[in-house]
Design a protein around this motif. Structure first.
Motif, mmCIF file in Angstrom:
data_model
loop_
_atom_site.group_PDB
_atom_site.id
_atom_site.type_symbol
_atom_site.label_atom_id
_atom_site.label_comp_id
_atom_site.label_asym_id
_atom_site.label_seq_id
_atom_site.Cartn_x
_atom_site.Cartn_y
_atom_site.Cartn_z
ATOM 1 N N GLY A 504 0.822 -1.208 0.000
ATOM 2 C CA GLY A 504 0.000 0.000 0.000
ATOM 3 C C GLY A 504 0.851 1.250 0.000
ATOM 4 O O GLY A 504 0.529 2.239 -0.665
ATOM 5 N N HIS A 505 1.972 1.207 0.732
ATOM 6 C CA HIS A 505 2.885 2.344 0.741
ATOM 7 C C HIS A 505 3.597 2.451 -0.603
ATOM 8 O O HIS A 505 3.950 1.439 -1.218
ATOM 9 N N THR A 506 3.805 3.675 -1.030
ATOM 10 C CA THR A 506 4.505 3.907 -2.295
ATOM 11 C C THR A 506 5.959 4.295 -2.081
ATOM 12 O O THR A 506 6.693 4.445 -3.052
ATOM 13 N N PHE A 507 6.379 4.452 -0.832
ATOM 14 C CA PHE A 507 7.774 4.716 -0.483
ATOM 15 C C PHE A 507 8.227 3.637 0.501
ATOM 16 O O PHE A 507 7.460 2.788 0.919
ATOM 17 N N ARG A 508 9.505 3.707 0.861
ATOM 18 C CA ARG A 508 10.049 2.756 1.833
ATOM 19 C C ARG A 508 9.278 2.816 3.144
ATOM 20 O O ARG A 508 8.996 3.899 3.657
ATOM 21 N N ALA A 525 5.810 5.860 6.147
ATOM 22 C CA ALA A 525 6.698 5.845 4.991
ATOM 23 C C ALA A 525 6.927 7.264 4.501
ATOM 24 O O ALA A 525 6.280 8.222 4.960
ATOM 25 N N GLY A 526 7.835 7.369 3.527
ATOM 26 C CA GLY A 526 8.127 8.657 2.937
ATOM 27 C C GLY A 526 6.998 9.209 2.097
ATOM 28 O O GLY A 526 7.065 10.355 1.655
ATOM 29 N N ASP A 527 5.956 8.412 1.873
ATOM 30 C CA ASP A 527 4.775 8.936 1.172
ATOM 31 C C ASP A 527 3.900 9.781 2.096
ATOM 32 O O ASP A 527 2.789 10.172 1.717
ATOM 33 N N GLU A 528 4.390 10.011 3.333
ATOM 34 C CA GLU A 528 3.745 10.884 4.313
ATOM 35 C C GLU A 528 2.369 10.363 4.723
ATOM 36 O O GLU A 528 1.408 11.122 4.874
#
Length: 565
Positions: A504-508, A525-528
């Motif tokens: 589901g997360h788009t970043f690490r 994650a970095g996707d905030e």
């Protein structure tokens, strides 16, 4: 005279030419008729062939085992007997491992059923096969891959006791069975007479309804029982988070620890230069503090209570009373950012980019109690094992160290990882069991015995390991990953089979925290975004359910904070 002869010659020539032309036309016409007739005869269906057909007495071929060396032929089979082609080398865990494991389980069930139907007890299992010296040498050099064990050994020197004494070892045939026409094998197949009527016992007809004679199934009764027996299904885990929160300015930095879930059922998150609190009971958010000309690099709740420690980019460590929203003290010592914090009752341990670890007694006026020098690069992972009083530290120097209580020197140094060690977790179910995860260049989860100082097991996850957390309620462990899958994986220990793989997360997925009751994990994650997942069940004997499906049943002592903005 000459003219008369010439005229007679011309007449004879013309008659001969006309006769020849008529003959040629008849010949051509006859040839064409024969050709057309032949083509029609060949294309006409249902005409019996000129060659006498071979007589066939049956519509299928029946396999027979007579005259076959079953032990030698069985040795040619793949050990697992699965339809999949066996691999020659150890493969990394593929993407979608859970589906892969289910496929392998189905293949093993099929293999077991097939062997039971074909061999019953006449052929021993592959584990009893004798390996050739050549294969033994190859196995010792290659690490003993099980996949190709059955394809490299010679037939055994002696037939197994279960085989008839008339069968002697021989060069195995290409096929396991020979196939013959039924007309050559009317009454005897593999030495057994074909039954012509219902078998009878000494007391009359066979009345056993489970007898093979009355079965409508193509497999034996034992195989039917195996297929119909209830199997333990894997625990169902929801593939979607039950709650998603926006977390603006949540740093995409592998070495920081910005999310922690306290015993009061309140989540603390560091966003930029501020720390926010999310109350799991009321789903309300409040800002705890904003640092002046500084950034938040780590947050950590004390085990019991409402005190939270905050590490800053300038190397400071602040302690706040979250219930009263009041700062209690600020401690110095580090000369660079404090990326990791860990509590052990009243002892607060901090790790920094300056490569140092400080033990601080929050009850004492001193800034720090002990200074530990061991890592050669930034300390990015710290976890206390409060039961045994051991501290585990991981650094960007790829080292994992275990310190005994407040000792100045490490008890154990582990150097198996080939990348930064941030993910660290102590097992609550087994004494001295420590799990650690490596970064992008390593991708492994390694399990250590800190009582003996040995490595127990390791598994290649295929992607960067950012966090680890053991379940409080079952012997399972959850890991979060970065490059390149960005997923959350729940593993069953010690088999390390996947229970679930969540995406589901788009970043690490750099941040992980667990609810006080151990049922819910939150990932950042970095996707905030912060995502809440129901991954673990209740503790056996636990009572009560929380209203929103997460956050645990503990009653917070904190007030119902208002919503920001």
């Amino acid at each position: 005279m000459r003219s008369t002869e010439a005229r007679q010659g011309l007449n004879i020539g013309s008659r001969r030419q006309s006769r020849l032309s008529s003959l040629d036309a008849d010949a051509v016409d006859s040839a064409l008729r024969r050709e057309i007739t032949r083509q029609q005869r060949e294309s006409t269906p249902g005409v019996s062939p000129h060659r006498k057909r071979q007589r066939i007495n049956g519509d299928r071929f029946i396999p027979t085992r007579s005259g076959q060396d079953l032990q030698a032929s069985f040795s040619l089979l793949h050990e697992d007997g699965s339809p999949a082609t066996p691999s020659r080398q150890k493969k990394r865990t593929p993407h979608g491992e859970l589906h892969f494991q289910r496929t392998e389980e189905a293949n093993r069930t099929f293999s077991t059923l097939l062997r039971a139907e074909l061999f019953e007890n006449s052929v021993p299992q592959s584990a009893q096969a004798v390996l050739s010296p050549e294969h033994s040498r190859r196995t010792s050099h290659s690490g003993g891959h099980i996949q190709d064990r059955m394809r490299s050994h010679t037939p055994p020197s002696n037939p197994p006791p279960s085989l008839p004494s008339t069968l002697t070892p021989s060069t195995p045939h290409k096929n396991l069975f020979s196939y013959i026409s039924p007309r050559h094998h009317h009454t005897n197949i593999a030495g057994h007479l074909t039954p012509s009527r219902t078998p009878q016992s000494r007391y009359g007809p066979n009345m056993d309804t489970r007898s093979e004679v009355y079965s409508l199934s193509p497999v034996r009764f034992d195989s039917q029982q195996m297929l119909l027996s209830p199997r333990r299904r894997p625990r169902a885990v929801s593939k979607v988070p039950y709650k998603v929160l926006d977390a603006p300015e949540l740093a995409d930095d592998f070495y920081l620890n910005l999310v922690d879930w306290g015993s009061a059922n309140v989540l603390g998150v560091g966003l930029g230069s501020s720390v926010y609190m999310w109350n799991a009971q009321t789903s309300r958010v409040n800002k705890l503090c904003t640092l002046d000309d500084d950034t938040v690099t780590s947050v950590s709740w004390i085990q019991k209570g409402t005190h939270i420690a905050i590490g800053t980019g300038k190397g400071l460590v602040q302690i706040w009373d979250a219930e009263k929203a009041r700062r209690l003290r600020t401690m110095t010592g580090h000369t660079a950012r404090v990326g990791s914090l860990a509590w052990n009752t009243h002892i607060l341990t901090s790790g920094s980019r300056d490569r140092l670890i400080y033990h601080r007694d929050v009850r004492a006026p001193d800034q720090w109690l002990k200074r530990l020098v061991g890592h050669k690069q930034e300390v990015c992972g710290l976890k206390w094992n409060c039961e045994d009083g051991q501290l585990a530290s991981g650094g960007n120097d790829n080292k994992l160290m275990v310190w005994d209580k407040l000792s100045d020197t490490p008890l154990w140094k582990f150097s198996e990882h080939t990348a930064a060690v941030k993910a660290i977790a102590w097992s609550p179910h087994q004494r001295g069991l420590l799990a650690s995860g490596g970064g992008t260049a390593d991708r492994r989860i390694i399990f250590h015995d800190t009582v003996r100082g040995t490595v127990i097991n390791e598994i290649d996850t295929g992607s960067q390991v950012c966090n680890l957390a053991w379940s409080k309620n079952s012997n399972e462990i959850v890991s979060t990953h970065g490059y390149s899958q960005n997923q959350i994986v729940v593993w069953k220990y010690p088999s390390m089979t996947q229970v679930a793989s969540l995406t589901g997360h788009t970043f690490r997925v750099l941040y992980l925290a667990m609810s006080p009751d151990g049922r819910v994990v939150v990932t950042g994650a970095g996707d905030e975004t912060l995502r809440f997942w129901n991954v673990f069940g209740k503790r056996p004997g636990a009572r009560g359910e929380d209203s929103d499906g997460g956050g645990g049943g503990s009653i917070t002592r904190l007030q119902d904070w208002g919503v920001i903005r």
